[in-house]
Design a protein around this motif. Structure first.
Motif, short mmCIF file in Angstrom:
data_model
loop_
_atom_site.label_atom_id
_atom_site.label_comp_id
_atom_site.label_asym_id
_atom_site.label_seq_id
_atom_site.Cartn_x
_atom_site.Cartn_y
_atom_site.Cartn_z
N CYS A 1 18.03 104.41 86.63
CA CYS A 1 19.38 104.80 86.20
C CYS A 1 19.27 105.54 84.87
N PRO A 2 20.12 106.54 84.63
CA PRO A 2 20.04 107.27 83.36
C PRO A 2 20.54 106.43 82.19
N GLY A 3 20.00 106.69 81.02
CA GLY A 3 20.48 106.07 79.79
C GLY A 3 19.96 104.67 79.54
N LEU A 4 20.60 104.03 78.54
CA LEU A 4 20.21 102.69 78.13
C LEU A 4 20.52 101.66 79.20
N ALA A 5 19.74 100.60 79.21
CA ALA A 5 20.02 99.46 80.08
C ALA A 5 21.21 98.71 79.51
N PRO A 6 21.94 97.98 80.34
CA PRO A 6 23.05 97.19 79.82
C PRO A 6 22.57 96.19 78.77
N VAL A 7 23.42 95.87 77.84
CA VAL A 7 23.09 94.93 76.77
C VAL A 7 22.87 93.55 77.38
N THR A 8 21.82 92.88 76.94
CA THR A 8 21.54 91.54 77.44
C THR A 8 22.44 90.52 76.74
N ASP A 9 22.52 89.32 77.29
CA ASP A 9 23.33 88.27 76.67
C ASP A 9 22.85 87.95 75.26
N THR A 10 21.55 87.94 75.06
CA THR A 10 20.99 87.66 73.74
C THR A 10 21.38 88.75 72.74
N GLU A 11 21.26 90.03 73.14
CA GLU A 11 21.63 91.13 72.25
C GLU A 11 23.12 91.09 71.92
N ARG A 12 23.94 90.75 72.92
CA ARG A 12 25.39 90.66 72.70
C ARG A 12 25.71 89.53 71.71
N ALA A 13 25.05 88.39 71.86
CA ALA A 13 25.29 87.25 70.96
C ALA A 13 24.87 87.58 69.53
N VAL A 14 23.74 88.26 69.38
CA VAL A 14 23.27 88.64 68.05
C VAL A 14 24.23 89.64 67.41
N ALA A 15 24.67 90.64 68.17
CA ALA A 15 25.60 91.63 67.63
C ALA A 15 26.91 90.96 67.21
N GLN A 16 27.39 90.02 68.01
CA GLN A 16 28.63 89.32 67.68
C GLN A 16 28.45 88.47 66.43
N ALA A 17 27.32 87.81 66.30
CA ALA A 17 27.05 86.99 65.12
C ALA A 17 26.97 87.86 63.87
N CYS A 18 26.33 89.01 63.98
CA CYS A 18 26.20 89.90 62.82
C CYS A 18 27.54 90.47 62.41
N THR A 19 28.35 90.90 63.35
CA THR A 19 29.64 91.50 63.00
C THR A 19 30.63 90.46 62.52
N SER A 20 30.55 89.23 63.02
CA SER A 20 31.50 88.22 62.58
C SER A 20 31.26 87.84 61.12
N LEU A 21 30.05 88.03 60.62
CA LEU A 21 29.76 87.74 59.23
C LEU A 21 30.15 88.88 58.30
N ASP A 22 30.12 90.12 58.80
CA ASP A 22 30.36 91.29 57.97
C ASP A 22 31.83 91.67 57.85
N ILE A 23 32.59 91.47 58.89
CA ILE A 23 33.96 91.98 58.92
C ILE A 23 34.94 90.85 58.63
N PRO A 24 35.76 90.97 57.57
CA PRO A 24 36.75 89.93 57.29
C PRO A 24 37.84 89.94 58.36
#
Length: 160
Positions: A87-110
């Protein structure tokens, strides 16, 4: 990877993190991905040196399995191996990557307050609807649009 020592596991995870960061920051452009018997594989090219890579695995087990001199060589080899699931492009985000991104953004954004919802319009039969405040509505419109003016085409005394 039960055969690896702790130091080897750390090394593999660090390399996987470096690959993930390169993808996330745009240094490694992923051209295509595929499923290889339950494992994600991908092919991409580094922007800084033009080397193309064949990636195997996901999350902390992602690693460079092969390198190529050009994107054409890499894509040709990748299509030969994985043409049926490619398939073209990036693979779908894994559950682990999604959890890490959510954890990082929840700390940065008030937390911000949500805007109040607009009231739902009330639907009534035509015979029950009142005329409303047409003059008030027109005055609001004219106040918001200074390039418009209010003009009467019929003199007030001759209006019905």
């Amino acid at each position: 990877m039960p055969w690896c020592t702790r130091a080897e596991i750390r090394e593999v995870s660090n390399e996987a993190q470096k690959i993930y960061d390169d993808i996330r920051h745009g240094r490694l452009i992923i051209h295509a991905h595929a499923d290889d018997s339950g494992t994600t594989v991908a092919v991409g090219t580094y922007r800084d040196n033009g080397k193309s890579v064949y990636l195997h695995g996901e999350n902390h087990l992602r690693q460079i399995a092969d390198t190529f001199d050009s994107p054409a060589q890499a894509l040709t080899a990748f299509e030969r191996l994985h043409g049926d699931t490619m398939c073209p492009g990036l693979a779908p985000v894994t559950d682990t990557e999604r959890a890490v991104a959510q954890a990082c953004t929840s700390l940065d954004i008030p937390a911000t307050e949500a805007e109040p919802a607009a009231p739902e319009p009330e639907i009534v039969p035509a015979y029950a609807a009142d005329a409303g405040d047409h003059d008030g509505l027109l005055d609001q419109f004219l106040a918001a649009h200074s390039d418009w003016e209010k003009w009467r085409t019929i003199p007030i005394e001759s209006a019905c």
